[in-house]
Structures are given as C-alpha cells and as structure tokens.
Scaffold this active site. Structure first.
Site, short mmCIF file in Angstrom:
data_model
loop_
_atom_site.label_atom_id
_atom_site.label_comp_id
_atom_site.label_asym_id
_atom_site.label_seq_id
_atom_site.Cartn_x
_atom_site.Cartn_y
_atom_site.Cartn_z
N VAL A 147 0.81 -1.23 0.00
CA VAL A 147 0.00 0.00 0.00
C VAL A 147 0.84 1.27 0.00
CG1 VAL A 147 -2.11 -0.86 1.09
CG2 VAL A 147 -0.24 -0.04 2.53
N ASN A 156 -7.49 -1.17 5.27
CA ASN A 156 -7.33 -2.01 6.47
C ASN A 156 -5.87 -2.35 6.75
OD1 ASN A 156 -8.22 -4.27 8.45
ND2 ASN A 156 -6.98 -5.33 6.92
N TYR A 174 2.96 3.80 15.84
CA TYR A 174 1.66 3.24 15.46
C TYR A 174 0.53 4.20 15.86
CZ TYR A 174 -2.24 -0.13 15.40
OH TYR A 174 -3.43 -0.78 15.17
N1 LIG Z 1 -6.00 -6.35 16.11
C1 LIG Z 1 -6.21 -5.26 16.81
O1 LIG Z 1 -6.33 -5.26 18.04
C2 LIG Z 1 -6.35 -3.92 16.10
C3 LIG Z 1 -6.78 -2.84 16.87
C4 LIG Z 1 -6.92 -1.60 16.26
C5 LIG Z 1 -6.65 -1.46 14.92
N2 LIG Z 1 -6.23 -2.52 14.20
C6 LIG Z 1 -5.94 -2.30 12.78
O2 LIG Z 1 -6.71 -3.18 11.99
C7 LIG Z 1 -6.03 -3.45 10.77
C8 LIG Z 1 -5.94 -4.97 10.56
O3 LIG Z 1 -5.18 -5.48 11.63
P1 LIG Z 1 -5.17 -7.01 12.04
O4 LIG Z 1 -5.21 -7.03 13.51
O5 LIG Z 1 -6.18 -7.78 11.27
O6 LIG Z 1 -3.66 -7.38 11.62
P2 LIG Z 1 -3.02 -8.59 10.80
O7 LIG Z 1 -3.74 -9.85 11.10
O8 LIG Z 1 -1.57 -8.49 11.08
O9 LIG Z 1 -3.29 -8.18 9.28
C9 LIG Z 1 -2.64 -7.09 8.69
C10 LIG Z 1 -2.82 -7.15 7.20
O10 LIG Z 1 -2.17 -6.01 6.60
C11 LIG Z 1 -1.36 -6.46 5.53
N3 LIG Z 1 -0.23 -5.56 5.30
C12 LIG Z 1 0.79 -5.28 6.13
N4 LIG Z 1 1.65 -4.43 5.53
C13 LIG Z 1 1.15 -4.19 4.29
C14 LIG Z 1 1.57 -3.40 3.18
N5 LIG Z 1 2.70 -2.70 3.22
N6 LIG Z 1 0.81 -3.39 2.07
C15 LIG Z 1 -0.33 -4.11 2.02
N7 LIG Z 1 -0.78 -4.88 3.03
C16 LIG Z 1 -0.04 -4.91 4.15
C17 LIG Z 1 -0.88 -7.83 5.95
O11 LIG Z 1 -0.43 -8.57 4.83
P3 LIG Z 1 0.79 -9.64 4.99
O12 LIG Z 1 0.45 -10.46 6.19
O13 LIG Z 1 0.80 -10.38 3.71
O14 LIG Z 1 2.03 -8.83 5.21
C18 LIG Z 1 -2.17 -8.39 6.56
O15 LIG Z 1 -2.99 -8.90 5.56
C19 LIG Z 1 -4.67 -2.76 10.88
O16 LIG Z 1 -4.70 -1.51 10.25
C20 LIG Z 1 -4.50 -2.58 12.38
O17 LIG Z 1 -3.66 -1.51 12.71
C21 LIG Z 1 -6.06 -3.77 14.76
#
Ligand SMILES: NC(=O)c1ccc[n+]([C@@H]2O[C@H](COP(=O)([O-])OP(=O)(O)OC[C@H]3O[C@@H](n4cnc5c(N)ncnc54)[C@H](OP(=O)(O)O)[C@@H]3O)[C@@H](O)[C@H]2O)c1
Length: 252
Positions: free
Chosen positions: A68, A95, A158
């Site tokens: 991205v 996302n 972050y």
């Molecule tokens: N889990 C929580 O508690 C939480 C809380 C608040 C906000 N969030 C936000 O929610 C979103 C999803 O998080 P999640 O918890 O589902 O995390 P996750 O399971 O680690 O998933 C993150 C996703 O982002 C992709 N990604 C990472 N770097 C990227 C890049 N440079 N270009 C394109 N894709 C990229 C990853 O792809 P690869 O694995 O292939 O690298 C993965 O598919 C994030 O923005 C996170 O900050 C999460």
C-alpha cells in the site's frame, strides 16, 4: 451479520487475507460485492484464504500482492478493478496496517518511517485515487485504532499513524462530500488477531477482563459488522465519523 446487498459494487480490502481484513472481505463477498483483496508478504495466509473460498466467492474475488505504500501499486488496484470486473472501485477499506511494539527511546527512524508509510501514506495514496476517480456513491472506511485516540507508550509510531488517519479521514470526507463520496473511520480496541504475538495475546486476554467494560477482547467479525454498515447506504448521512469498536475501552 445483517445482509447487505452490495451487488454491482467492486470493493477493495487492503490486507484482506487475515485478521480483520479477512472478515471484512468475506462479509463483502457474502453481500454480493466483487472484491479485490490485497496482501503484502505472507503468501501462506494468502493461499489459505484463497483455498477457503467456494467457487462463487472465488469467481468474485481477485487476490493481489501489493504494497500500500507504493504509489504505482495503489494506482494499479484501481486499474485492475476496471480490467477484471469492468467497473470502478466504489467500496474501499483501508485495512492494511503494521504494529511494531517498541519503546519510544529505542524506536529507530526506519521503523518510524515504515509504520507511517504503511498505516498513513497507504490510505492517503488510495484515498487520493478514489477521489480522483470521482465516483458518486462511493464509500471508504479507514481502519484506525484506539491507540490513535489515547496514545500508546509501547508503539508511539503506530499511535501517531492511527491518529493521523482519523485526521486524514476527516479531510478526505470534506473533499469527497461534494463528489458524493463518503469517508469514515473505525477505531477498533483490542481485537484477537495475529497482529499480536501469542504471548501478547495471552496478556491482553487477561488484562481485558479488568480494563474493558465488556470484559473481553473483540473479534474480527465484530469490526467487520461496523465496517459494512459504514460502507452501506444504511449510514448515508455519516461522513468524517470515527466509530469506536472497543467494548467500552475508550468513549471519546
Ligand atoms: N488487532 C487489533 O487489536 C487492532 C486494533 C486496532 C486497529 N487494528 C488495525 O486493523 C487493521 C488490521 O489489523 P489485524 O489485527 O487484522 O492485523 P493482521 O492480522 O496483522 O493483518 C494485517 C494485514 O495487513 C497487511 N499488510 C501489512 N503491511 C502491508 C503493506 N505494506 N501493504 C499491504 N498490506 C499490508 C498484511 O499482509 P501480509 O500479512 O501479507 O504482510 C495483513 O494482511 C490494521 O490496520 C490494524 O492496525 C487492529
């Protein structure tokens, strides 16, 4: 989950092969949308995601490896929507995100830059393309975080990126409104995904019962429900909003 009808729409979910993005992508596929799903480096999860789909979902889904933070690649996503589905993107979910836990005093410049590139520059590039495409009725949702609202001693890069994303959401909402494009954010609290290491997850699960009013961590599906609502016409009079999905962890 409520049954929305997104047939006729092409959606983009960045980072859609696992965690919160996966739940959003599956919910969109289940609501009749055609969906571009991206991932970055984890081919294994991408393969598992692809293999889990039925034939109808497979036909409606395009999986792309795409960073991205790279403007050439974000432009390509908009071209792929036209090339593969013959329609422009009208539903966009920013996302993709990274979380690198580390103390402020130890945080190096490269880590700071990378977090901001993925978590904030990525949504900027994609948002710019969406507004350029000038598609009335489009709706975009940016996944921020409670960390962007409260600050975070363990991952200040972050938190700064996610606070910036709320501000960017509001700027893009103002710019998109005259074009008929709505832009909102969701700020999840603690959600059970692989963004945390297994030991961090264990600690958070214990801590959740003490500090989260609803007494537990959230699930990716619980975030996806809010995202689909914001994408849909059911939220037609909302733009520039940041919706907390955090079990009461933060009310502001
Ligand atoms: N889990 C929580 O508690 C939480 C809380 C608040 C906000 N969030 C936000 O929610 C979103 C999803 O998080 P999640 O918890 O589902 O995390 P996750 O399971 O680690 O998933 C993150 C996703 O982002 C992709 N990604 C990472 N770097 C990227 C890049 N440079 N270009 C394109 N894709 C990229 C990853 O792809 P690869 O694995 O292939 O690298 C993965 O598919 C994030 O923005 C996170 O900050 C999460």
């Amino acid at each position: 989950m409520v049954n929305y009808d997104f047939s006729g729409h092409v959606a983009l979910v960045t980072g859609g092969t696992k965690g919160i993005g996966r739940s959003i992508a599956l919910a969109l596929l289940g609501s009749g949308a055609q969906v571009l799903v991206t991932y970055s480096r984890d081919q294994n999860s991408a393969g598992i995601f692809q293999d889990s789909l039925n034939s109808q979902q497979t036909a409606a889904m395009l999986l792309l490896q795409s960073d991205v933070s790279d403007p050439t690649e974000t432009k390509r996503l908009f071209q792929e929507s036209l090339a593969r589905f013959g329609k422009p993107l009208t539903l966009v979910v920013n996302n993709a995100g990274i979380l690198q836990q580390g103390d402020f005093l130890q945080l190096d410049e490269q880590s700071w830059d990378r977090t901001l590139e993925v978590n904030l520059k990525g949504p900027f590039l994609i948002g710019q393309e969406l507004l350029r495409s000038d598609v009335a009725g489009a709706s975009m949702v940016n996944i921020s975080s409670v960390g962007g609202q409260t600050g975070g001693p363990k991952a200040p890069d972050y938190s700064a990126s996610k606070a910036g994303l709320i501000s960017l959401t509001r700027s893009m909402a103002r710019l998109g409104a005259p074009l008929g494009i709505r832009v909102n954010a969701v700020a999840p609290g603690w959600i059970q995904t692989d963004i945390f290491t297994p030991s961090q997850l264990q600690d958070l699960q214990k801590e959740a019962s003490k500090v989260i009013p609803l007494g537990r961590m959230g699930t990716p599906d619980e975030v996806a429900k809010s995202v689909l609502w914001l994408l849909s016409d059911e939220s037609s009079y909302l733009t520039g909003h940041c919706l907390n999905v955090n079990g009461g962890l933060y009310f502001g």
